[in-house]
Scaffold this active site. Structure first.
Site, PDB file in Angstrom:
ATOM      1  N   ASP A   7      -6.288  -0.296  18.206  1.00  0.00           N
ATOM      2  CA  ASP A   7      -5.948   1.105  17.929  1.00  0.00           C
ATOM      3  C   ASP A   7      -4.584   1.468  18.512  1.00  0.00           C
ATOM      4  OD1 ASP A   7      -6.391   3.619  16.893  1.00  0.00           O
ATOM      5  OD2 ASP A   7      -7.624   4.305  18.580  1.00  0.00           O
TER       6      ASP A   7
ATOM      7  N   HIS B  57       1.974  -0.576  12.195  1.00  0.00           N
ATOM      8  CA  HIS B  57       1.039  -1.541  11.611  1.00  0.00           C
ATOM      9  C   HIS B  57       1.710  -2.915  11.528  1.00  0.00           C
ATOM     10  CE1 HIS B  57      -1.681   1.664  10.957  1.00  0.00           C
ATOM     11  NE2 HIS B  57      -1.068   2.199   9.925  1.00  0.00           N
TER      12      HIS B  57
ATOM     13  N   LEU C  20     -11.713 -21.820  17.016  1.00  0.00           N
ATOM     14  CA  LEU C  20     -11.986 -20.382  17.137  1.00  0.00           C
ATOM     15  C   LEU C  20     -12.550 -19.818  15.831  1.00  0.00           C
ATOM     16  CD1 LEU C  20     -11.419 -17.629  18.740  1.00  0.00           C
ATOM     17  CD2 LEU C  20      -9.300 -17.557  17.430  1.00  0.00           C
TER      18      LEU C  20
HETATM   19  C1  IPE Z   1     -10.764   2.478  14.712  1.00  0.00           C
HETATM   20  O1  IPE Z   1      -9.534   3.132  14.801  1.00  0.00           O
HETATM   21  C2  IPE Z   1     -10.766   1.573  13.528  1.00  0.00           C
HETATM   22  C3  IPE Z   1      -9.888   0.414  13.628  1.00  0.00           C
HETATM   23  C4  IPE Z   1      -9.260   0.038  14.707  1.00  0.00           C
HETATM   24  C5  IPE Z   1      -9.756  -0.347  12.437  1.00  0.00           C
HETATM   25  P1  IPE Z   1      -9.348   4.599  14.258  1.00  0.00           P
HETATM   26  O2  IPE Z   1      -7.979   5.040  14.628  1.00  0.00           O
HETATM   27  O3  IPE Z   1      -9.692   4.671  12.820  1.00  0.00           O
HETATM   28  O4  IPE Z   1     -10.459   5.398  15.084  1.00  0.00           O
HETATM   29  P2  IPE Z   1     -10.698   6.944  15.306  1.00  0.00           P
HETATM   30  O5  IPE Z   1     -10.804   7.557  13.955  1.00  0.00           O
HETATM   31  O6  IPE Z   1      -9.536   7.489  16.065  1.00  0.00           O
HETATM   32  O7  IPE Z   1     -11.954   7.011  16.089  1.00  0.00           O
HETATM   33  C1  IPE Z   2      -4.972   1.194  14.359  1.00  0.00           C
HETATM   34  O1  IPE Z   2      -3.940   2.093  14.594  1.00  0.00           O
HETATM   35  C2  IPE Z   2      -4.906   0.594  12.972  1.00  0.00           C
HETATM   36  C3  IPE Z   2      -5.969   1.022  12.060  1.00  0.00           C
HETATM   37  C4  IPE Z   2      -6.933   1.855  12.360  1.00  0.00           C
HETATM   38  C5  IPE Z   2      -5.949   0.489  10.719  1.00  0.00           C
HETATM   39  P1  IPE Z   2      -3.971   3.567  14.066  1.00  0.00           P
HETATM   40  O2  IPE Z   2      -3.380   3.605  12.699  1.00  0.00           O
HETATM   41  O3  IPE Z   2      -5.322   4.159  14.177  1.00  0.00           O
HETATM   42  O4  IPE Z   2      -2.982   4.296  15.080  1.00  0.00           O
HETATM   43  P2  IPE Z   2      -3.202   5.693  15.782  1.00  0.00           P
HETATM   44  O5  IPE Z   2      -4.547   5.648  16.435  1.00  0.00           O
HETATM   45  O6  IPE Z   2      -3.122   6.727  14.709  1.00  0.00           O
HETATM   46  O7  IPE Z   2      -2.089   5.792  16.768  1.00  0.00           O
HETATM   47 MG    MG Z   3      -6.319   5.198  15.611  1.00  0.00          MG
END
Ligand code: IPE
Ligand code: IPE
Ligand code: MG
Length: 278
Positions: free
Chosen positions: A34, A51, A145
């Site tokens: 995240d 990303h 792995l």
């Molecule tokens: C959780 O991240 C899902 C992934 C890492 C793929 P999100 O950014 O979607 O989670 P929330 O919505 O903040 O809980």
């Molecule tokens: C995690 O990073 C990637 C996915 C959930 C696909 P985020 O895109 O959720 O990044 P934040 O949480 O908005 O910073």
């Molecule tokens: Mg996120």
């Protein structure tokens, strides 16, 4: 083709052998990757840049885990709820996934990684599905792995899917309700071939599971770091592992019981070690 063991630096090998020597490495680590968007925002860049940089972290973590000899890594790459994001961002994520599979397939295979995927995979674009199934097929007999990608995944969705299948099996007379156990429920989940995660790592400081491996993580150790996923590289993984190795996993028992058990265990080990087989 890059051989991950050959390219490893001496310093990194040393850190890894210290971690192995300390004992008790997790059999399965699950990552909630995240903070890509926030990382990008901090750099004054578009979320997409986060990303892209996040994929560099995936590369480094997978490589480090494999070099370390870990058996299972599961990456939460796209949740079922993530389909609610703006279409443009979803498209970029799918495109990055497709590029990742294309560019990494050979190297993962050459390094004995077995690829898997869990989630509602038929919701993914057809092209991604094709690439995914092809890569999984190529790597299915590898013994290093096991890398599981959670894609279009939701823990609750998988539990509901399992319940539906159990109900069908009951109707068909294959299962009787009183025979349903925790083990049999686990066997209906998409994660049935994986051990339960010992360690769940979430980046970017959020203190929630976001619907990831809800059943499986009943006794997972949770490690949350403020680092954003694009900043999470092997040294952060090592820090998480050291933290994990210093925890006491009690599974409901008392600290005293755990201490007694480990004393008994090392006694048996010493005893077995002293037996000389002629
Ligand atoms: C959780 O991240 C899902 C992934 C890492 C793929 P999100 O950014 O979607 O989670 P929330 O919505 O903040 O809980
Ligand atoms: C995690 O990073 C990637 C996915 C959930 C696909 P985020 O895109 O959720 O990044 P934040 O949480 O908005 O910073
Ligand atoms: Mg996120």
């Amino acid at each position: 083709m890059v051989d991950w063991i050959k390219e490893q630096s001496g310093g990194d090998k040393r850190i890894q052998s210290e971690l192995r020597a300390a004992g008790g490495l997790p059999a399965h680590i699950a990552f909630i990757m995240d903070g890509n968007g926030r990382w990008a925002q901090e750099q004054g860049k578009a979320r997409v840049a986060g990303h892209r940089e996040g994929i560099e972290s995936v590369r480094d973590i997978v490589k480090a885990a494999s070099q370390l000899g870990l058996k299972n890594v599961t990456l939460y790459a796209f949740s079922m709820e993530n389909w609610r994001r703006p279409q443009a961002e979803v498209n970029v994520l799918m495109d990055l996934l497709s590029r990742y599979l294309r560019s990494e397939k050979k190297e993962l295979h050459a390094n004995n990684v077995r690829l898997r995927a869990i989630g509602k995979l038929n919701a993914l674009p057809k092209k991604v599905q094709r690439q995914l199934f092809e890569s999984i097929e190529t790597m299915k007999d590898n013994t290093g792995l096991t890398l599981t990608l959670a894609l279009s995944y939701s823990g609750r969705w998988d539990i509901v899917r399992a319940i539906q299948t159990i109900a069908l099996d009951v109707r068909r007379g294959k299962v009787s309700p009183e025979d349903i156990t925790e083990e049999s429920v686990s066997s209906y989940l998409l994660t049935n071939s994986l051990p339960e995660p010992d360690l769940m790592i979430r980046t970017s400081g959020e203190m929630r599971l976001s619907n990831f491996l809800l059943w499986e993580s009943a006794y997972a150790e949770i490690y949350i770091t403020d680092k954003f996923w694009p900043e999470f590289r092997r040294n952060e993984l090592y820090e998480a592992l050291r933290d994990y190795q210093n925890r006491e996993r009690r599974f409901g028992k008392t600290s005293q019981q755990i201490a007694d058990e480990s004393r008994d265990q090392s006694f048996v080990q010493r005893l077995l070690g002293s037996i000389k087989i002629p």
